[in-house]
Design a protein around this motif. Sequence first.
Motif, PDB file in Angstrom:
ATOM      1  N   THR A  34       0.855  -1.010  -0.076  1.00  3.89           N
ATOM      2  CA  THR A  34       0.392  -0.110  -0.218  1.00  3.89           C
ATOM      3  C   THR A  34       0.773   1.149  -0.768  1.00  3.89           C
ATOM      4  O   THR A  34       0.010   1.932   0.802  1.00  3.89           O
ATOM      5  N   LYS A  80      -8.603   0.300  -6.964  1.00  5.04           N
ATOM      6  CA  LYS A  80      -8.292  -1.032  -5.781  1.00  5.04           C
ATOM      7  C   LYS A  80      -9.236  -0.661  -4.892  1.00  5.04           C
ATOM      8  O   LYS A  80      -9.230   0.936  -4.343  1.00  5.04           O
ATOM      9  N   ALA A 115      -1.325  -9.362  -8.619  1.00  7.14           N
ATOM     10  CA  ALA A 115      -1.274  -9.485  -7.387  1.00  7.14           C
ATOM     11  C   ALA A 115      -0.527  -8.665  -7.029  1.00  7.14           C
ATOM     12  O   ALA A 115      -0.169  -7.994  -5.551  1.00  7.14           O
ATOM     13  N   TRP A 136      -1.901  -5.198  -6.979  1.00  6.79           N
ATOM     14  CA  TRP A 136      -3.239  -4.759  -5.788  1.00  6.79           C
ATOM     15  C   TRP A 136      -2.304  -4.699  -5.214  1.00  6.79           C
ATOM     16  O   TRP A 136      -2.670  -3.818  -3.672  1.00  6.79           O
ATOM     17  N   ARG A 137      -0.904  -5.730  -4.393  1.00  5.42           N
ATOM     18  CA  ARG A 137      -0.629  -5.217  -3.032  1.00  5.42           C
ATOM     19  C   ARG A 137       0.185  -3.914  -2.665  1.00  5.42           C
ATOM     20  O   ARG A 137      -0.097  -3.139  -1.403  1.00  5.42           O
ATOM     21  N   GLN A 151      -8.845 -10.611  -9.924  1.00  7.42           N
ATOM     22  CA  GLN A 151      -7.794  -9.561  -8.577  1.00  7.42           C
ATOM     23  C   GLN A 151      -8.374  -8.862  -7.769  1.00  7.42           C
ATOM     24  O   GLN A 151      -8.572  -8.902  -7.013  1.00  7.42           O
ATOM     25  N   GLY A 152      -9.567  -8.016  -8.495  1.00  7.32           N
ATOM     26  CA  GLY A 152     -10.208  -7.608  -6.845  1.00  7.32           C
ATOM     27  C   GLY A 152      -9.993  -5.809  -8.029  1.00  7.32           C
ATOM     28  O   GLY A 152     -11.217  -5.071  -6.969  1.00  7.32           O
ATOM     29  N   PHE A 153     -10.438  -5.681  -8.827  1.00  9.24           N
ATOM     30  CA  PHE A 153     -10.006  -4.261  -9.470  1.00  9.24           C
ATOM     31  C   PHE A 153     -11.652  -4.037  -9.760  1.00  9.24           C
ATOM     32  O   PHE A 153     -12.444  -4.989 -10.043  1.00  9.24           O
TER      33      PHE A 153
END
Length: 243
Positions: free
Chosen positions: A114, A237, A136, A139-140, A187-189
Amino acid sequence: MTAPRAAETYVEETRFGVWFLRSHVWQHHVLRVAIDDLVRRVDGPLPEAPVLLDAGCGQGKSFGLLQRAFRPSRLIGLDADPHSLDCSRSEAQQAGLAVELLAGDCAGIPLPDTSVDILFCHQTFHHLVEQEKALAEFWRVLRPGGLLLFAESTRFYIDTWVIRWLFRHPMEVQRSADEYLAMLRQQGFCFGPSQVSFPYLWWSRSKDFGLLERWGLSRPKPVGQRDETLVNVAARKPLEPRA
């Protein structure tokens, strides 16, 4: 003696590819156009003085364009190719920009969790063998609410005779536009239709660079009736973690 690569899976570019990535066409007809389009795709205001990571910065031709578009407080370039990083260093010095350069692979970004507000990934993903790991990592390192600015060529462009002849890519990992979008969502985006575009630029026409259309011998197919060669996404994100 050649400097060691920062990633074992790195696929070395051709001499033509290395030359092209420092050309006027690349900087002004590819990079500039993509950045302008991605800015238009962002939902809401841009973050002020963001930490911006250019993942796969190549020879640094994006740095000045990113500085003007986003005014980052910290601009970071990441690449696995030592020669490209040397070129990026010279590019930053000539432009008078303070750019932090990192030798590394997108599948293992040497930054804390982050720690990034905007991650710019332009024409990098189709070079990567470990795409799931790279995503990934994106995202991290992105903060909650952070932006992923993703611009890619699809397999319908990469797997053409002219591109296979002039450039070098890991062909087994190439994806369609829909497959890239599905990968980002998995991935969640988060992104909606207005955060996605399918540019149909002259240099991305898969067979003839648009010559037949310019000569009036064919008509361009609309979105939904053609095999998309480019996809741009301004994804976020989420602020809240997934349940």
